[in-house]
Design an enzyme around this catalytic site. Structure first.
Site, PDB file in Angstrom:
ATOM      1  N   HIS A   7       4.547  -1.186 -26.152  1.00  0.00           N
ATOM      2  CA  HIS A   7       3.716  -0.462 -25.840  1.00  0.00           C
ATOM      3  C   HIS A   7       3.866   0.995 -24.677  1.00  0.00           C
ATOM      4  CE1 HIS A   7       3.006  -3.904 -22.763  1.00  0.00           C
ATOM      5  NE2 HIS A   7       1.960  -3.173 -22.047  1.00  0.00           N
ATOM      6  N   GLU A  43      -7.857  -5.458 -21.106  1.00  0.00           N
ATOM      7  CA  GLU A  43      -7.321  -4.856 -21.480  1.00  0.00           C
ATOM      8  C   GLU A  43      -7.440  -4.982 -23.211  1.00  0.00           C
ATOM      9  OE1 GLU A  43      -4.576  -5.505 -23.993  1.00  0.00           O
ATOM     10  OE2 GLU A  43      -3.654  -7.603 -22.515  1.00  0.00           O
ATOM     11  N   GLN A  59      -1.897   0.974 -24.682  1.00  0.00           N
ATOM     12  CA  GLN A  59      -2.214  -0.495 -24.413  1.00  0.00           C
ATOM     13  C   GLN A  59      -3.515   0.443 -23.136  1.00  0.00           C
ATOM     14  OE1 GLN A  59      -0.591  -3.235 -21.098  1.00  0.00           O
ATOM     15  NE2 GLN A  59      -1.691  -4.807 -22.124  1.00  0.00           N
ATOM     16  N   HIS A  83       2.684   2.633 -17.237  1.00  0.00           N
ATOM     17  CA  HIS A  83       3.766   2.037 -17.683  1.00  0.00           C
ATOM     18  C   HIS A  83       4.171   1.906 -19.229  1.00  0.00           C
ATOM     19  CE1 HIS A  83       0.871  -1.449 -17.879  1.00  0.00           C
ATOM     20  NE2 HIS A  83       1.878  -1.256 -19.502  1.00  0.00           N
TER      21      HIS A  83
HETATM   22  C1  V0V Z   1       2.671   2.660  -8.173  1.00  0.00           C
HETATM   23  N1  V0V Z   1       4.235   3.615  -8.089  1.00  0.00           N
HETATM   24  C2  V0V Z   1       3.883   3.964  -9.010  1.00  0.00           C
HETATM   25  C3  V0V Z   1       2.935   3.127 -10.085  1.00  0.00           C
HETATM   26  N2  V0V Z   1       2.195   2.337  -9.163  1.00  0.00           N
HETATM   27  N3  V0V Z   1       4.493   4.608 -10.134  1.00  0.00           N
HETATM   28  C4  V0V Z   1       5.069   4.964 -11.182  1.00  0.00           C
HETATM   29  N4  V0V Z   1       3.953   4.279 -12.138  1.00  0.00           N
HETATM   30  C5  V0V Z   1       3.427   3.279 -11.718  1.00  0.00           C
HETATM   31  N5  V0V Z   1       2.342   2.375 -11.898  1.00  0.00           N
HETATM   32  C6  V0V Z   1       4.522   3.817  -6.815  1.00  0.00           C
HETATM   33  C7  V0V Z   1       3.444   4.583  -5.861  1.00  0.00           C
HETATM   34  O1  V0V Z   1       3.220   6.393  -6.379  1.00  0.00           O
HETATM   35  C8  V0V Z   1       4.095   5.176  -4.396  1.00  0.00           C
HETATM   36  O2  V0V Z   1       4.911   5.428  -4.150  1.00  0.00           O
HETATM   37  C9  V0V Z   1       4.851   3.285  -4.577  1.00  0.00           C
HETATM   38  O3  V0V Z   1       4.933   2.969  -6.069  1.00  0.00           O
HETATM   39  C10 V0V Z   1       3.908   2.081  -3.492  1.00  0.00           C
HETATM   40  O4  V0V Z   1       2.982   2.150  -4.762  1.00  0.00           O
HETATM   41  P1  V0V Z   1       1.505   1.833  -4.069  1.00  0.00           P
HETATM   42  O5  V0V Z   1       0.418   2.617  -4.155  1.00  0.00           O
HETATM   43  O6  V0V Z   1       1.407   1.473  -2.132  1.00  0.00           O
HETATM   44  O7  V0V Z   1       1.352   0.033  -4.601  1.00  0.00           O
HETATM   45  P2  V0V Z   1       1.895  -1.741  -3.999  1.00  0.00           P
HETATM   46  O8  V0V Z   1       3.197  -1.260  -3.949  1.00  0.00           O
HETATM   47  O9  V0V Z   1       1.163  -1.829  -3.687  1.00  0.00           O
HETATM   48  O10 V0V Z   1       2.042  -1.250  -5.604  1.00  0.00           O
HETATM   49  C11 V0V Z   1       2.748  -0.539  -6.856  1.00  0.00           C
HETATM   50  C12 V0V Z   1       3.717  -2.096  -7.674  1.00  0.00           C
HETATM   51  C13 V0V Z   1       2.116  -3.228  -8.238  1.00  0.00           C
HETATM   52  C14 V0V Z   1       4.324  -1.476  -8.821  1.00  0.00           C
HETATM   53  C15 V0V Z   1       4.696  -2.281  -6.903  1.00  0.00           C
HETATM   54  O11 V0V Z   1       1.434  -1.791  -8.650  1.00  0.00           O
HETATM   55  C16 V0V Z   1       2.336  -4.049  -9.491  1.00  0.00           C
HETATM   56  O12 V0V Z   1       3.476  -4.928  -9.438  1.00  0.00           O
HETATM   57  N6  V0V Z   1       2.800  -3.636 -10.630  1.00  0.00           N
HETATM   58  C17 V0V Z   1       2.923  -4.478 -11.787  1.00  0.00           C
HETATM   59  C18 V0V Z   1       1.832  -5.461 -12.267  1.00  0.00           C
HETATM   60  C19 V0V Z   1       0.691  -4.169 -13.500  1.00  0.00           C
HETATM   61  O13 V0V Z   1       0.656  -2.850 -13.401  1.00  0.00           O
HETATM   62  N7  V0V Z   1      -0.315  -4.892 -13.473  1.00  0.00           N
HETATM   63  C20 V0V Z   1      -1.089  -4.094 -14.376  1.00  0.00           C
HETATM   64  C21 V0V Z   1      -0.582  -3.447 -15.776  1.00  0.00           C
HETATM   65  P3  V0V Z   1       4.967   6.243  -3.016  1.00  0.00           P
HETATM   66  O14 V0V Z   1       3.538   7.169  -3.687  1.00  0.00           O
HETATM   67  O15 V0V Z   1       5.274   5.202  -1.953  1.00  0.00           O
HETATM   68  O16 V0V Z   1       5.804   7.553  -3.703  1.00  0.00           O
HETATM   69  S1  V0V Z   1      -0.532  -5.939 -16.772  1.00  0.00           S
HETATM   70  C22 V0V Z   1      -0.350  -5.737 -18.419  1.00  0.00           C
HETATM   71  O17 V0V Z   1       1.207  -4.302 -18.255  1.00  0.00           O
HETATM   72  C23 V0V Z   1      -0.456  -6.585 -19.468  1.00  0.00           C
HETATM   73  C24 V0V Z   1      -1.114  -7.650 -19.090  1.00  0.00           C
HETATM   74  C25 V0V Z   1       0.497  -6.521 -20.407  1.00  0.00           C
HETATM   75  O18 V0V Z   1       0.893  -5.634 -20.724  1.00  0.00           O
HETATM   76  O19 V0V Z   1       0.298  -7.682 -20.791  1.00  0.00           O
HETATM   77 CO    CO Z   2       1.531  -3.871 -20.228  1.00  0.00          CO
END
Ligand code: V0V
Ligand code: CO
Length: 140
Positions: A7, A43, A59, A83
């Protein structure tokens, strides 16, 4: 390692409005809805095609609050692609292989994902700025 694109995750402010837009504009249909408290999202999965080991979907993601991954993303960047998720046959095996290549995993073990899948996220900074998810679909 990848079987298919599982997705594309798209961040939005209003899930119902965005579902309506995708349905009316592209003729795609919602096949699953879920609130995932652990991931901080409400979602919906919109089916695109069937592929090896599972389907492929859009998604749509609405955050459950501002201090969640999608909530923070919307505040920083606005609506858009959040993502990319790839289908794999063995998520634990893929995790070991990628960790061995120095890619940071955001989860120590697979977590519950949409439609009873097992998911893990890879750090966007280690994947050229793309938040990347691996998805193992449940056994049929
Ligand atoms: C953050 N950054 C990203 C980003 N989110 N870069 C690309 N794509 C994204 N989606 C960058 C952000 O611009 C910062 O860069 C750096 O990462 C740190 O971001 P932050 O805003 O300070 O946020 P953090 O560090 O607290 O968290 C970022 C991460 C977090 C990626 C670690 O979002 C995470 O753990 N994500 C995984 C879980 C998730 O996304 N769940 C929702 C979807 P600069 O500015 O420092 O350069 S759930 C899902 O998909 C499900 C349930 C499913 O598929 O079934
Ligand atoms: Co997902």
């Amino acid at each position: 390692m990848f079987l298919r694109i599982d997705h594309v995750g798209i961040a939005c402010h209003n899930l119902e409005e965005k579902i309506k837009f995708y349905e009316e504009t592209f003729g795609v249909q919602v096949v699953h809805r879920e609130v995932n408290e652990a991931q901080g999202v409400r979602e919906a999965m919109l089916h695109i095609a069937d592929g090896e080991g599972g389907g492929s979907y859009i998604q749509l993601l609405e955050p459950l609050g501002p201090d969640t991954p999608v909530g923070k993303y919307l505040a920083k960047r606005g609506e858009g692609v959040h993502h990319i998720a790839y289908g794999v046959s063995d998520v634990r095996g893929a995790m070991g292989e990628l960790a061995g290549k120095g890619i940071r995993l955001l989860d120590e073990s697979p977590r519950h994902g949409s439609m009873n899948s097992s998911i893990v996220f890879l750090h966007p900074k280690d994947v050229g700025g793309v938040l990347t998810e691996l998805v193992e679909a449940p056994r049929q």
